[in-house]
Design a protein around this motif. Structure first.
Motif, PDB file in Angstrom:
ATOM      1  N   GLY A  25      46.087  41.551  52.957  1.00  0.00           N
ATOM      2  CA  GLY A  25      44.957  42.431  53.248  1.00  0.00           C
ATOM      3  C   GLY A  25      43.666  41.756  52.842  1.00  0.00           C
ATOM      4  O   GLY A  25      43.479  40.570  53.053  1.00  0.00           O
ATOM      5  N   ASP A  26      42.769  42.514  52.255  1.00  0.00           N
ATOM      6  CA  ASP A  26      41.501  41.980  51.775  1.00  0.00           C
ATOM      7  C   ASP A  26      41.542  41.699  50.282  1.00  0.00           C
ATOM      8  O   ASP A  26      40.508  41.464  49.672  1.00  0.00           O
ATOM      9  CB  ASP A  26      40.367  42.961  52.078  1.00  0.00           C
ATOM     10  CG  ASP A  26      40.081  43.057  53.566  1.00  0.00           C
ATOM     11  OD1 ASP A  26      40.305  42.060  54.268  1.00  0.00           O
ATOM     12  OD2 ASP A  26      39.657  44.131  53.998  1.00  0.00           O
ATOM     13  N   SER A  27      42.731  41.730  49.681  1.00  0.00           N
ATOM     14  CA  SER A  27      42.851  41.567  48.238  1.00  0.00           C
ATOM     15  C   SER A  27      42.864  40.099  47.843  1.00  0.00           C
ATOM     16  O   SER A  27      43.878  39.425  47.933  1.00  0.00           O
ATOM     17  CB  SER A  27      44.135  42.234  47.724  1.00  0.00           C
ATOM     18  OG  SER A  27      44.084  43.613  47.948  1.00  0.00           O
ATOM     19  N   ALA A  28      41.723  39.612  47.414  1.00  0.00           N
ATOM     20  CA  ALA A  28      41.630  38.257  46.897  1.00  0.00           C
ATOM     21  C   ALA A  28      42.301  38.222  45.526  1.00  0.00           C
ATOM     22  O   ALA A  28      42.412  39.257  44.856  1.00  0.00           O
ATOM     23  CB  ALA A  28      40.169  37.838  46.796  1.00  0.00           C
ATOM     24  N   PRO A  29      42.758  37.054  45.070  1.00  0.00           N
ATOM     25  CA  PRO A  29      43.433  36.968  43.766  1.00  0.00           C
ATOM     26  C   PRO A  29      42.646  37.596  42.619  1.00  0.00           C
ATOM     27  O   PRO A  29      43.230  38.291  41.786  1.00  0.00           O
ATOM     28  CB  PRO A  29      43.619  35.461  43.580  1.00  0.00           C
ATOM     29  CG  PRO A  29      43.777  34.954  44.982  1.00  0.00           C
ATOM     30  CD  PRO A  29      42.800  35.778  45.784  1.00  0.00           C
ATOM     31  N   ALA A  30      41.339  37.367  42.554  1.00  0.00           N
ATOM     32  CA  ALA A  30      40.555  37.940  41.460  1.00  0.00           C
ATOM     33  C   ALA A  30      40.573  39.466  41.507  1.00  0.00           C
ATOM     34  O   ALA A  30      40.671  40.123  40.465  1.00  0.00           O
ATOM     35  CB  ALA A  30      39.123  37.422  41.493  1.00  0.00           C
ATOM     36  N   GLU A  89      35.132  39.758  29.931  1.00  0.00           N
ATOM     37  CA  GLU A  89      33.934  38.979  29.627  1.00  0.00           C
ATOM     38  C   GLU A  89      33.651  37.958  30.717  1.00  0.00           C
ATOM     39  O   GLU A  89      32.501  37.669  31.003  1.00  0.00           O
ATOM     40  CB  GLU A  89      34.079  38.290  28.273  1.00  0.00           C
ATOM     41  CG  GLU A  89      34.068  39.269  27.131  1.00  0.00           C
ATOM     42  CD  GLU A  89      34.033  38.606  25.777  1.00  0.00           C
ATOM     43  OE1 GLU A  89      33.514  39.246  24.844  1.00  0.00           O
ATOM     44  OE2 GLU A  89      34.507  37.465  25.618  1.00  0.00           O
ATOM     45  N   SER A  90      34.704  37.419  31.314  1.00  0.00           N
ATOM     46  CA  SER A  90      34.525  36.524  32.454  1.00  0.00           C
ATOM     47  C   SER A  90      35.826  36.421  33.223  1.00  0.00           C
ATOM     48  O   SER A  90      36.902  36.693  32.687  1.00  0.00           O
ATOM     49  CB  SER A  90      34.054  35.127  32.018  1.00  0.00           C
ATOM     50  OG  SER A  90      35.093  34.441  31.351  1.00  0.00           O
ATOM     51  N   ALA A  91      35.700  36.064  34.481  1.00  0.00           N
ATOM     52  CA  ALA A  91      36.861  35.833  35.336  1.00  0.00           C
ATOM     53  C   ALA A  91      36.562  34.622  36.199  1.00  0.00           C
ATOM     54  O   ALA A  91      35.468  34.505  36.756  1.00  0.00           O
ATOM     55  CB  ALA A  91      37.136  37.055  36.214  1.00  0.00           C
ATOM     56  N   THR A  92      37.530  33.731  36.280  1.00  0.00           N
ATOM     57  CA  THR A  92      37.383  32.526  37.077  1.00  0.00           C
ATOM     58  C   THR A  92      38.557  32.447  38.031  1.00  0.00           C
ATOM     59  O   THR A  92      39.710  32.562  37.610  1.00  0.00           O
ATOM     60  CB  THR A  92      37.361  31.272  36.173  1.00  0.00           C
ATOM     61  OG1 THR A  92      36.296  31.406  35.240  1.00  0.00           O
ATOM     62  CG2 THR A  92      37.160  30.016  36.982  1.00  0.00           C
ATOM     63  N   ALA A  93      38.275  32.269  39.312  1.00  0.00           N
ATOM     64  CA  ALA A  93      39.329  32.177  40.317  1.00  0.00           C
ATOM     65  C   ALA A  93      39.241  30.833  41.035  1.00  0.00           C
ATOM     66  O   ALA A  93      38.146  30.357  41.346  1.00  0.00           O
ATOM     67  CB  ALA A  93      39.185  33.315  41.322  1.00  0.00           C
TER      68      ALA A  93
END
Length: 182
Positions: A25-30, A89-93
């Motif tokens: 769908g539109d669900s990116a990993p992040a 606090e942060s997210a990196t994909a």
């Protein structure tokens, strides 16, 4: 690779979602990882694992290394810190991987690794890495600053495995066998 710093637990997912178009769908990993953190870790929704975790989910942080180990560890943490909250606090994909840095706060209101409730506040860092496959979490790794947490609740640091959640010194076998990497 995209990164966005969170504010009050909110991460602008538009800044981290563009790394893997074409996922389920539109669900990116992040999006998947951040929604799971909110619903499972902050919302206490154990049942959501059926929707978020892949059928062959593997957990590299907890024992057993599957969905049951994840749920057992979460239950042990919720018993010890029932008001816990993990602020993003942060997210990196990058590709199918998402790393989330969290600030876990709460109050020590139940037994944790053999230390009875102290009423002390906790404030520790947690790092989680997720591998997303077809819109579901296929693998998970975690790193919790266990030494800081134990110091904050006045627990003694012993030579036993620092990453055992459910066993304090001298408790032997039984109880929760979940692990939190230290």
């Amino acid at each position: 690779m995209n990164e966005k710093n969170g504010m009050n637990g909110q991460v602008n997912s538009a800044a981290v979602t563009g790394t893997n178009a074409g996922q389920r769908g539109d669900s990116a990993p992040a999006d998947v990882a951040l929604a799971f953190v909110e619903q499972f870790w902050n919302g206490g929704d154990l049942a959501c694992t059926a929707a978020y975790l892949a059928d062959d989910y593997r957990d590299h942080a907890y024992e057993p290394g599957d969905a049951a180990g994840l749920r057992q560890t979460a239950e042990a943490l919720w018993r010890a810190f029932p008001d816990q909250r993990s602020e993003v606090e942060s997210a990196t994909a990058s590709g199918d991987r998402v790393v989330v840095r969290l600030r876990m706060t709460g109050t020590h209101l139940g037994d944790f690794r053999g230390t009875a409730a102290t009423g002390q506040p906790i404030d520790v860092k947690v790092y989680r890495e997720y591998r997303i496959e077809e819109g579901r979490i296929a693998e998970h790794w975690a790193l919790l600053d266990t030494a800081s947490l134990l110091r904050q609740i006045g627990a003694q640091l012993h030579e036993h495995q620092a990453c055992r959640v459910g066993q304090g010194p001298g408790q032997g076998q039984g109880g929760d066998q979940g692990l939190v990497q230290a």
